[in-house]
Design an enzyme around this catalytic site. Structure first.
Site, PDB file in Angstrom:
ATOM      1  N   ALA A  91     -10.162   4.512   3.573  1.00 23.64           N
ATOM      2  CA  ALA A  91     -11.601   4.248   3.653  1.00 23.64           C
ATOM      3  C   ALA A  91     -12.326   4.669   2.388  1.00 23.64           C
ATOM      4  O   ALA A  91     -13.336   4.054   2.020  1.00 23.64           O
ATOM      5  CB  ALA A  91     -12.196   4.954   4.861  1.00 23.64           C
ATOM      6  N   SER A 139     -10.178   3.383   8.489  1.00 26.91           N
ATOM      7  CA  SER A 139      -8.972   4.080   8.038  1.00 26.91           C
ATOM      8  C   SER A 139      -7.967   4.122   9.174  1.00 26.91           C
ATOM      9  O   SER A 139      -8.330   4.401  10.319  1.00 26.91           O
ATOM     10  CB  SER A 139      -9.327   5.498   7.585  1.00 26.91           C
ATOM     11  OG  SER A 139      -8.173   6.206   7.196  1.00 26.91           O
ATOM     12  N   HIS A 198      -5.297   6.221   9.719  1.00 25.69           N
ATOM     13  CA  HIS A 198      -4.817   7.486  10.260  1.00 25.69           C
ATOM     14  C   HIS A 198      -5.820   8.199  11.153  1.00 25.69           C
ATOM     15  O   HIS A 198      -5.489   9.194  11.798  1.00 25.69           O
ATOM     16  CB  HIS A 198      -4.335   8.414   9.135  1.00 25.69           C
ATOM     17  CG  HIS A 198      -5.413   9.125   8.386  1.00 25.69           C
ATOM     18  ND1 HIS A 198      -5.745  10.439   8.644  1.00 25.69           N
ATOM     19  CD2 HIS A 198      -6.215   8.725   7.376  1.00 25.69           C
ATOM     20  CE1 HIS A 198      -6.710  10.815   7.811  1.00 25.69           C
ATOM     21  NE2 HIS A 198      -7.018   9.801   7.035  1.00 25.69           N
ATOM     22  N   THR A 202       0.329  -4.161  -4.993  1.00 27.89           N
ATOM     23  CA  THR A 202       1.306  -4.602  -4.001  1.00 27.89           C
ATOM     24  C   THR A 202       1.084  -3.876  -2.686  1.00 27.89           C
ATOM     25  O   THR A 202       1.057  -2.645  -2.630  1.00 27.89           O
ATOM     26  CB  THR A 202       2.740  -4.321  -4.495  1.00 27.89           C
ATOM     27  OG1 THR A 202       2.947  -5.010  -5.719  1.00 27.89           O
ATOM     28  CG2 THR A 202       3.764  -4.780  -3.472  1.00 27.89           C
ATOM     29  N   CYS A 209     -12.149  17.309   4.757  1.00 27.79           N
ATOM     30  CA  CYS A 209     -12.274  16.836   3.374  1.00 27.79           C
ATOM     31  C   CYS A 209     -12.885  17.897   2.467  1.00 27.79           C
ATOM     32  O   CYS A 209     -12.804  17.806   1.250  1.00 27.79           O
ATOM     33  CB  CYS A 209     -13.115  15.566   3.334  1.00 27.79           C
ATOM     34  SG  CYS A 209     -12.434  14.232   4.334  1.00 27.79           S
TER      35      CYS A 209
END
Length: 364
Positions: free
Chosen positions: A72, A190, A192, A228, A310
């Site tokens: 995110a 996100s 997870h 990729t 965070c």
């Protein structure tokens, strides 16, 4: 151990793990192909990515496209730095938004951070007073990661539309937990945070909402996000989204039951943020005078947070709690409990008993 930190990350769903294993192919398999290669193995990998994209999109509004990202943070940065005009946001937003300020101002654009109400919800009057025809983007959370408060998204969109501004919604804490129904231009999510793998997220882009790429290279992901893709991560994300879609009502009912238990268990604690307009899988509470470091040491078997993961280790009071008007000491006397799909009632009951006992040892 008892895990109560669902806002930081969530346990990987077994279905997501199984989906990923197929695409972690060794030299004897046919499942390690580059999804951007034109040969058979590449087309197989590309098909897995597209199936995942459809599953992720099923939990988002119709009419947009899903661009896979590394998470995110990349999705949010792509929108903020790739948009035009001034940016307006709120004081309780994630660092992925707020820390874009210097980069935006280096582009010669204004970056305005608005206050929130004492209950943590966006101040709509402040937003209406500060958006102008030069405003290009309004960035806002659906559900706050620290206090669980749900923002009034529809009025925010209406205010932004009056001046022709686009809207970015950080739906990381909402996606896969509650329906994401908002007429935004961009939605960041996100994997997870909703039982998918770490290392992958997505940006939903509404039809006609242009944006300049943040990454340059091979032009993958519709020219917006070069690099990729990992079929394994995409497959895990897609599987987690499918599980969430099929069990959304059941999960919400389970979380409501846990919330009722938690509120009763911590009835003597003060709740930070709105008690009504919030996601009930997040309980941010405080006891004035509490030594949180000591509490966490005394409750080693319970995984919970003293604030946003965070910003852990920074030693600074939570910017979200300070934005509510709490003092530094009150902010530092707060803890966050997060629970969800795999949390049992017995786990929550045991954890509450340990935490309350440790608080009583401090005379609280």
């Amino acid at each position: 151990m008892i895990y109560l930190d669902y806002q930081a990350t969530t346990p990987l769903a077994p279905e997501a793990r199984d989906a990923m294993l197929r695409w972690l192919g060794g030299p004897e398999s046919e499942t390690f192909g580059n999804p951007h290669s034109p040969h058979r193995m590449g087309r197989m990998a590309a098909a897995a990515v597209e199936t995942a994209r459809e599953r992720v999109a099923a939990l988002l509004p119709a009419g947009g496209k899903v661009i896979f990202t590394s998470g995110a943070t990349e999705a949010i940065n792509t929108v903020i730095l790739g948009s035009t005009g001034d940016v307006v946001t709120f004081a309780t937003e994630h660092a992925a938004v707020l820390d874009c300020r210097a980069a935006v101002e280096a582009q010669g654009r204004r970056f305005t951070v608005l206050p929130v109400a004492p209950d943590g919800r966006a101040d709509l009057a402040a937003l209406a007073a500060h958006v102008t025809p030069s405003t290009g983007l309004v960035a806002i959370m659906a559900v706050n990661n620290e206090i669980g408060v749900r923002n009034p998204l529809a009025p925010v969109v209406d205010i932004a539309r009056r001046v022709g501004a686009k809207v970015l919604v950080d739906a990381v804490q909402a996606y896969g937990r509650v329906p994401v129904e908002v007429a935004a231009d961009y939605i960041a999510i996100s994997a997870h945070k909703m039982h998918g793998p770490k290392g992958i997220g997505a940006l939903w882009v509404a039809e006609g909402a242009g944006i300049a790429p943040l990454l340059h290279g091979g032009g993958q992901e519709g020219g917006l996000r070069s690099g990729t893709l990992s079929p394994a991560l995409a497959a895990g994300f897609g599987a987690a989204a499918q599980v969430a879609a099929e069990g959304l009502s059941e999960q919400m009912f389970h979380v409501e039951h846990l919330w009722t238990m938690a509120r009763a268990a911590f009835a003597q604690w003060d709740v930070n943020g709105s008690v009504v307009d919030r996601w009930h899988g997040n309980l941010n509470i405080r006891r004035d005078g509490l030594d949180v470091a000591r509490l966490m040491s005394d409750c080693r078997q319970v995984m919970f947070s003293a604030g946003s993961a965070c910003a852990s280790g920074s030693g600074r009071p939570s910017h979200v709690l300070r934005a509510l008007g709490l003092s530094d000491q009150q902010a530092k006397s707060s803890i966050r409990l997060g629970f969800g799909r795999y949390t049992t009632a017995a786990d929550l009951e045991s954890a509450a008993a340990m935490i309350n006992a440790a608080a009583r040892e401090q005379g609280l």
